[in-house]
Design an enzyme around this catalytic site. Structure first.
Site, mmCIF file in Angstrom:
data_model
loop_
_atom_site.group_PDB
_atom_site.id
_atom_site.type_symbol
_atom_site.label_atom_id
_atom_site.label_comp_id
_atom_site.label_asym_id
_atom_site.label_seq_id
_atom_site.Cartn_x
_atom_site.Cartn_y
_atom_site.Cartn_z
ATOM 1 N N LYS A 76 33.627 39.038 62.952
ATOM 2 C CA LYS A 76 32.854 38.490 64.075
ATOM 3 C C LYS A 76 31.463 38.017 63.607
ATOM 4 O O LYS A 76 31.040 36.923 63.959
ATOM 5 C CB LYS A 76 32.720 39.540 65.195
ATOM 6 C CG LYS A 76 34.074 39.925 65.784
ATOM 7 C CD LYS A 76 33.958 40.871 66.958
ATOM 8 C CE LYS A 76 33.432 42.226 66.588
ATOM 9 N NZ LYS A 76 34.335 42.991 65.699
ATOM 10 N N THR A 77 30.814 38.851 62.790
ATOM 11 C CA THR A 77 29.492 38.447 62.288
ATOM 12 C C THR A 77 29.630 37.197 61.423
ATOM 13 O O THR A 77 28.837 36.250 61.519
ATOM 14 C CB THR A 77 28.880 39.593 61.444
ATOM 15 O OG1 THR A 77 28.924 40.785 62.206
ATOM 16 C CG2 THR A 77 27.460 39.289 61.041
ATOM 17 N N THR A 170 33.586 45.143 70.604
ATOM 18 C CA THR A 170 34.864 45.763 70.270
ATOM 19 C C THR A 170 35.571 46.146 71.566
ATOM 20 O O THR A 170 36.714 46.561 71.554
ATOM 21 C CB THR A 170 34.628 47.053 69.442
ATOM 22 O OG1 THR A 170 33.625 47.819 70.098
ATOM 23 C CG2 THR A 170 34.195 46.738 68.036
ATOM 24 N N ARG A 229 37.297 43.804 55.871
ATOM 25 C CA ARG A 229 36.235 44.667 55.321
ATOM 26 C C ARG A 229 36.849 45.786 54.473
ATOM 27 O O ARG A 229 36.333 46.101 53.398
ATOM 28 C CB ARG A 229 35.372 45.262 56.438
ATOM 29 C CG ARG A 229 34.408 46.318 55.913
ATOM 30 C CD ARG A 229 33.413 46.807 56.934
ATOM 31 N NE ARG A 229 32.470 45.780 57.287
ATOM 32 C CZ ARG A 229 32.112 45.494 58.545
ATOM 33 N NH1 ARG A 229 32.633 46.159 59.549
ATOM 34 N NH2 ARG A 229 31.242 44.551 58.766
HETATM 35 N N1 LIG Z 1 38.564 35.509 57.740
HETATM 36 C C1 LIG Z 1 37.925 36.036 56.701
HETATM 37 N N2 LIG Z 1 38.043 35.509 55.484
HETATM 38 C C2 LIG Z 1 37.428 36.067 54.425
HETATM 39 N N3 LIG Z 1 36.632 37.153 54.503
HETATM 40 C C3 LIG Z 1 36.456 37.711 55.697
HETATM 41 C C4 LIG Z 1 37.081 37.181 56.850
HETATM 42 N N4 LIG Z 1 36.722 37.926 57.913
HETATM 43 C C5 LIG Z 1 35.927 38.884 57.436
HETATM 44 N N5 LIG Z 1 35.758 38.754 56.105
HETATM 45 C C6 LIG Z 1 34.971 39.637 55.232
HETATM 46 O O1 LIG Z 1 34.944 40.933 55.834
HETATM 47 C C7 LIG Z 1 33.624 41.441 55.866
HETATM 48 C C8 LIG Z 1 33.356 41.963 57.256
HETATM 49 O O2 LIG Z 1 33.262 40.889 58.160
HETATM 50 P P1 LIG Z 1 32.223 40.887 59.380
HETATM 51 O O3 LIG Z 1 30.971 41.602 59.001
HETATM 52 O O4 LIG Z 1 32.092 39.498 59.834
HETATM 53 O O5 LIG Z 1 33.037 41.749 60.420
HETATM 54 P P2 LIG Z 1 32.646 42.102 61.931
HETATM 55 O O6 LIG Z 1 33.851 41.845 62.763
HETATM 56 O O7 LIG Z 1 31.395 41.443 62.345
HETATM 57 O O8 LIG Z 1 32.422 43.647 61.832
HETATM 58 P P3 LIG Z 1 31.341 44.523 62.649
HETATM 59 O O9 LIG Z 1 31.664 44.311 64.078
HETATM 60 O O10 LIG Z 1 31.618 45.911 62.146
HETATM 61 O O11 LIG Z 1 29.997 44.019 62.221
HETATM 62 C C9 LIG Z 1 32.705 40.312 55.430
HETATM 63 O O12 LIG Z 1 32.133 40.638 54.205
HETATM 64 C C10 LIG Z 1 33.568 39.121 55.155
HETATM 65 O O13 LIG Z 1 33.366 38.706 53.834
#
Ligand SMILES: Nc1ncnc2c1ncn2[C@@H]1O[C@H](COP(=O)(O)OP(=O)(O)OP(=O)(O)O)[C@@H](O)[C@H]1O
Length: 368
Positions: A76-77, A170, A229
């Site tokens: 998401k981030t 979430t 992740r």
């Molecule tokens: N579609 C994707 N392709 C490649 N890498 C990804 C992808 N999605 C996530 N990642 C990797 O996974 C890691 C976590 O992603 P991210 O921080 O965006 O998750 P999030 O959903 O925002 O989690 P949170 O809610 O815990 O912050 C990042 O380092 C990113 O490199």
């Protein structure tokens, strides 16, 4: 001490948790895809978002507000940063828990520049007054700043430049409908398929300068619980093992050995997950057993078992929550290599270990 010798810290430092730790944050910046083309998987969200952004670019306007919902660690981030990059706009990152007063939000909103992306993580955890301020800001690009207190308080309207709010949650179900309705686009993030995780692992390996073959990537992907992740974290641990014990190349065998050392099994279950499942099968003959009894058996708090271990076990179809208690599925017996008892419930002899644990042959205490 319990048969499993589990300590609460097992839940805290898990290699398979989807929440980010300090090391993750430090490396994640280098591994994040920078544009939609580089973002792997989530086809539907990616395609829909791509249309929203292209249309906004064509109109020369800021894109509609975007809500991204789904479990942690799915990107998401990363997507919010991609939205800003694709719009060539700056991004401001904050989170619901950081905004406890409406004034905190007013300060952020009033300093936004035109077209800026405001990423609000855990948007469901914002305080109520801040949430109400956000309604107006999202709809009319305006906030009322309250000056003074009591009967003498006055509201001073403040115009805001157009901006795009990207909210992440979430728990989409916890968002009040008036807030949910103000998003022009909602993307539901799904767990990744193993083949998509393999691509994530190959990409990260390239960026980290790690050599990995396709079976090695498949082995890590299978243990990553559908979460990039976790895949990236397991890759780093396997890399360490491959460099220390071998020549650095990650094969299926080396990935398997490394993750066995870290107690992450072939399906992504770790020590705590296996302890819960093992107790359910060996001590309670597969259930049904109450949550608190199961928790005592593994030496954990009920909340830890319920919130940390169970969601993945349920998702994997290994455990079911029923009104009578937790029960194991046929897949659970198979996964731990055990044979389910043949006698129907109620007529089974009590497992020896259970008699030992509870000091009687009447069975475990039932849940209140
Ligand atoms: N579609 C994707 N392709 C490649 N890498 C990804 C992808 N999605 C996530 N990642 C990797 O996974 C890691 C976590 O992603 P991210 O921080 O965006 O998750 P999030 O959903 O925002 O989690 P949170 O809610 O815990 O912050 C990042 O380092 C990113 O490199």
């Amino acid at each position: 001490m319990t048969p499993y010798d589990a300590t609460p810290s097992d839940a805290g430092d898990r290699l398979v948790t989807a929440a980010a730790d300090g090391e993750d944050r430090a490396v994640e910046a280098a591994l994040r895809p920078r544009d939609l083309g580089e973002f792997i998987g989530q086809e539907r969200v990616r395609e829909q978002l791509s249309l929203v952004l292209q249309a906004a670019r064509k109109r020369g306007a800021t894109p509609d507000h975007v809500l991204l919902s789904g479990p942690p660690g799915l990107g998401k981030t990363t997507l919010s940063m991609i939205i800003a990059a694709e719009m060539n706009a700056p991004i401001r990152i904050t989170s619901g828990p950081a905004i406890q007063h409406a004034g905190d939000l007013a300060a952020i909103l009033s300093s936004l520049t035109e077209g800026e992306v405001l990423f609000l993580d855990e948007i469901h955890r914002m305080s109520r007054p801040a949430e109400e301020m956000l309604y107006m800001a999202m709809e009319d690009f305006r906030v009322d700043v309250i000056v003074g207190k009591g009967p003498g308080a006055t509201a001073i309207p403040l115009e805001l430049p157009p901006f795009t709010l990207v909210g992440a949650t979430t728990r989409a179900g916890l968002l009040p409908p008036p807030l949910r309705d103000r998003f022009g686009f909602t993307g539901h993030m799904e767990f990744y398929a193993p083949a998509e995780l393999e691509r994530v692992i190959h990409r990260s390996a390239r960026l980290l300068d790690v050599e990995i073959d396709s079976q090695g990537a498949a082995e890590i992907a299978g243990r990553s619980r559908g979460t990039p992740r976790i895949a990236n974290r397991l890759l780093r641990r396997v890399r360490d093992y491959a460099q220390v014990k071998h020549d650095g190349l990650i094969t299926a065998g080396i990935a398997g050995q490394a993750l066995d050392v870290y107690e992450v099994d072939g399906r992504g279950l770790d020590r705590l997950d296996r302890a819960v499942l093992d107790a359910l099968l060996r001590l309670f003959g597969g259930g049904p057993v109450g949550l608190s009894t199961l928790a005592v058996a593994v030496g954990e708090e009920s909340e830890t078992v319920e919130e940390v271990a169970e969601p993945f076990l349920v998702r994997e179809g290994l455990l079911a929550r029923t009104p009578r208690g937790r029960i194991a599925t046929a897949a659970a017996w198979q996964h731990l290599g055990l044979t389910p008892p043949s006698a129907p419930l109620g007529q089974r002899p009590l497992p020896a270990a259970q008699q030992q644990l509870f000091g009687s042959s009447d069975g475990p205490p039932t849940e209140g």
